[in-house]
Design a protein around this motif. Structure first.
Motif, PDB file in Angstrom:
ATOM      1  N   ARG A  34      -5.394  -8.224  -7.335  1.00  0.00           N
ATOM      2  CA  ARG A  34      -4.445  -7.925  -8.409  1.00  0.00           C
ATOM      3  C   ARG A  34      -4.974  -8.570  -9.685  1.00  0.00           C
ATOM      4  O   ARG A  34      -5.391  -9.726  -9.695  1.00  0.00           O
ATOM      5  CB  ARG A  34      -3.056  -8.468  -8.109  1.00  0.00           C
ATOM      6  CG  ARG A  34      -2.113  -8.272  -9.313  1.00  0.00           C
ATOM      7  CD  ARG A  34      -0.663  -8.426  -9.003  1.00  0.00           C
ATOM      8  NE  ARG A  34      -0.113  -7.349  -8.213  1.00  0.00           N
ATOM      9  CZ  ARG A  34       0.187  -6.132  -8.677  1.00  0.00           C
ATOM     10  NH1 ARG A  34      -0.060  -5.824  -9.929  1.00  0.00           N
ATOM     11  NH2 ARG A  34       0.709  -5.234  -7.876  1.00  0.00           N
ATOM     12  N   LYS A  37      -1.668  -5.433 -14.333  1.00  0.00           N
ATOM     13  CA  LYS A  37      -0.812  -4.441 -13.684  1.00  0.00           C
ATOM     14  C   LYS A  37      -1.552  -3.574 -12.665  1.00  0.00           C
ATOM     15  O   LYS A  37      -1.047  -2.561 -12.219  1.00  0.00           O
ATOM     16  CB  LYS A  37      -0.137  -3.563 -14.734  1.00  0.00           C
ATOM     17  CG  LYS A  37      -1.072  -2.756 -15.611  1.00  0.00           C
ATOM     18  CD  LYS A  37      -0.281  -1.989 -16.664  1.00  0.00           C
ATOM     19  CE  LYS A  37      -1.193  -1.258 -17.628  1.00  0.00           C
ATOM     20  NZ  LYS A  37      -0.421  -0.585 -18.671  1.00  0.00           N
ATOM     21  N   TYR A  39      -3.954  -3.226  -8.946  1.00  0.00           N
ATOM     22  CA  TYR A  39      -4.302  -3.804  -7.656  1.00  0.00           C
ATOM     23  C   TYR A  39      -5.263  -2.857  -6.949  1.00  0.00           C
ATOM     24  O   TYR A  39      -5.009  -1.653  -6.872  1.00  0.00           O
ATOM     25  CB  TYR A  39      -3.074  -4.031  -6.770  1.00  0.00           C
ATOM     26  CG  TYR A  39      -3.455  -4.542  -5.417  1.00  0.00           C
ATOM     27  CD1 TYR A  39      -3.829  -5.872  -5.247  1.00  0.00           C
ATOM     28  CD2 TYR A  39      -3.504  -3.699  -4.318  1.00  0.00           C
ATOM     29  CE1 TYR A  39      -4.228  -6.347  -4.007  1.00  0.00           C
ATOM     30  CE2 TYR A  39      -3.900  -4.166  -3.070  1.00  0.00           C
ATOM     31  CZ  TYR A  39      -4.263  -5.490  -2.929  1.00  0.00           C
ATOM     32  OH  TYR A  39      -4.679  -5.955  -1.703  1.00  0.00           O
ATOM     33  N   LYS A  54      -4.235   0.904  -7.513  1.00  0.00           N
ATOM     34  CA  LYS A  54      -2.834   1.133  -7.838  1.00  0.00           C
ATOM     35  C   LYS A  54      -2.537   0.515  -9.194  1.00  0.00           C
ATOM     36  O   LYS A  54      -3.098  -0.517  -9.553  1.00  0.00           O
ATOM     37  CB  LYS A  54      -1.936   0.484  -6.780  1.00  0.00           C
ATOM     38  CG  LYS A  54      -2.201   0.982  -5.377  1.00  0.00           C
ATOM     39  CD  LYS A  54      -1.410   0.195  -4.355  1.00  0.00           C
ATOM     40  CE  LYS A  54      -1.803   0.639  -2.944  1.00  0.00           C
ATOM     41  NZ  LYS A  54      -1.133  -0.149  -1.917  1.00  0.00           N
ATOM     42  N   ASP A  56       0.871  -0.568 -11.665  1.00  0.00           N
ATOM     43  CA  ASP A  56       2.319  -0.723 -11.745  1.00  0.00           C
ATOM     44  C   ASP A  56       2.911   0.431 -12.545  1.00  0.00           C
ATOM     45  O   ASP A  56       2.390   0.796 -13.599  1.00  0.00           O
ATOM     46  CB  ASP A  56       2.691  -2.041 -12.423  1.00  0.00           C
ATOM     47  CG  ASP A  56       2.344  -3.261 -11.575  1.00  0.00           C
ATOM     48  OD1 ASP A  56       2.052  -3.096 -10.376  1.00  0.00           O
ATOM     49  OD2 ASP A  56       2.373  -4.381 -12.134  1.00  0.00           O
ATOM     50  N   GLY A  57       3.975   1.003 -12.027  1.00  0.00           N
ATOM     51  CA  GLY A  57       4.678   2.066 -12.735  1.00  0.00           C
ATOM     52  C   GLY A  57       4.088   3.456 -12.543  1.00  0.00           C
ATOM     53  O   GLY A  57       4.600   4.417 -13.095  1.00  0.00           O
ATOM     54  N   GLU A  59       2.993   6.264  -9.659  1.00  0.00           N
ATOM     55  CA  GLU A  59       3.101   6.595  -8.242  1.00  0.00           C
ATOM     56  C   GLU A  59       1.754   6.992  -7.639  1.00  0.00           C
ATOM     57  O   GLU A  59       1.454   6.656  -6.503  1.00  0.00           O
ATOM     58  CB  GLU A  59       4.108   7.733  -8.060  1.00  0.00           C
ATOM     59  CG  GLU A  59       4.436   7.987  -6.605  1.00  0.00           C
ATOM     60  CD  GLU A  59       5.578   8.972  -6.451  1.00  0.00           C
ATOM     61  OE1 GLU A  59       5.434   9.863  -5.595  1.00  0.00           O
ATOM     62  OE2 GLU A  59       6.569   8.855  -7.177  1.00  0.00           O
ATOM     63  N   HIS A  61      -2.235   7.050  -6.876  1.00  0.00           N
ATOM     64  CA  HIS A  61      -3.275   6.039  -6.724  1.00  0.00           C
ATOM     65  C   HIS A  61      -4.635   6.697  -6.908  1.00  0.00           C
ATOM     66  O   HIS A  61      -4.826   7.859  -6.549  1.00  0.00           O
ATOM     67  CB  HIS A  61      -3.216   5.390  -5.345  1.00  0.00           C
ATOM     68  CG  HIS A  61      -1.894   4.760  -5.032  1.00  0.00           C
ATOM     69  ND1 HIS A  61      -1.229   3.924  -5.895  1.00  0.00           N
ATOM     70  CD2 HIS A  61      -1.113   4.855  -3.946  1.00  0.00           C
ATOM     71  CE1 HIS A  61      -0.104   3.522  -5.346  1.00  0.00           C
ATOM     72  NE2 HIS A  61       0.008   4.089  -4.158  1.00  0.00           N
TER      73      HIS A  61
END
Length: 103
Positions: A34, A37, A39, A54, A56-57, A59, A61
């Motif tokens: 991570r 934001k 990962y 990924k 954040d925010g 969906e 990937h």
């Protein structure tokens, strides 16, 4: 959760709002952790490794199915989102921090 292998499609769904975001994305992919934001996970396959990135925010990937895909994405990120020349993104980020212009 959907996966995409298209760099631009995935990048269009996230907001790289600053040079720090660009560096966090690079750092996450490079170190499988991570960062900000982002990962990134690394999985062993029969042919080597694959990576799932990924944000954040978001969906969807980003699926990088090999080391070659990982390095191609890092080159794409460097070429299109930094002004780094032959230096790597770590050097570019440190230079921006030293100049006080990371935002």
């Amino acid at each position: 959760m959907a996966k995409t292998e298209n760099f631009e499609t995935w990048l269009s769904g996230i907001a790289l709002e600053s040079k720090e975001d660009v560096y966090d994305l690079y750092n996450s992919i490079n170190n499988f952790e991570r960062s900000g934001k982002f990962y990134t996970s690394k999985e062993v396959t029969n042919d080597g490794y694959e990576y799932l990135v990924k944000a954040d925010g978001l969906e969807d990937h980003l699926h990088l199915d090999s080391d070659e895909s990982k390095f191609a994405f890092i080159d794409h990120l460097k070429s299109n989102y930094t002004d780094a020349d032959a230096a790597d993104i770590d050097v570019w980020s440190e230079m921006k921090k030293d100049l006080g212009r990371l935002d």
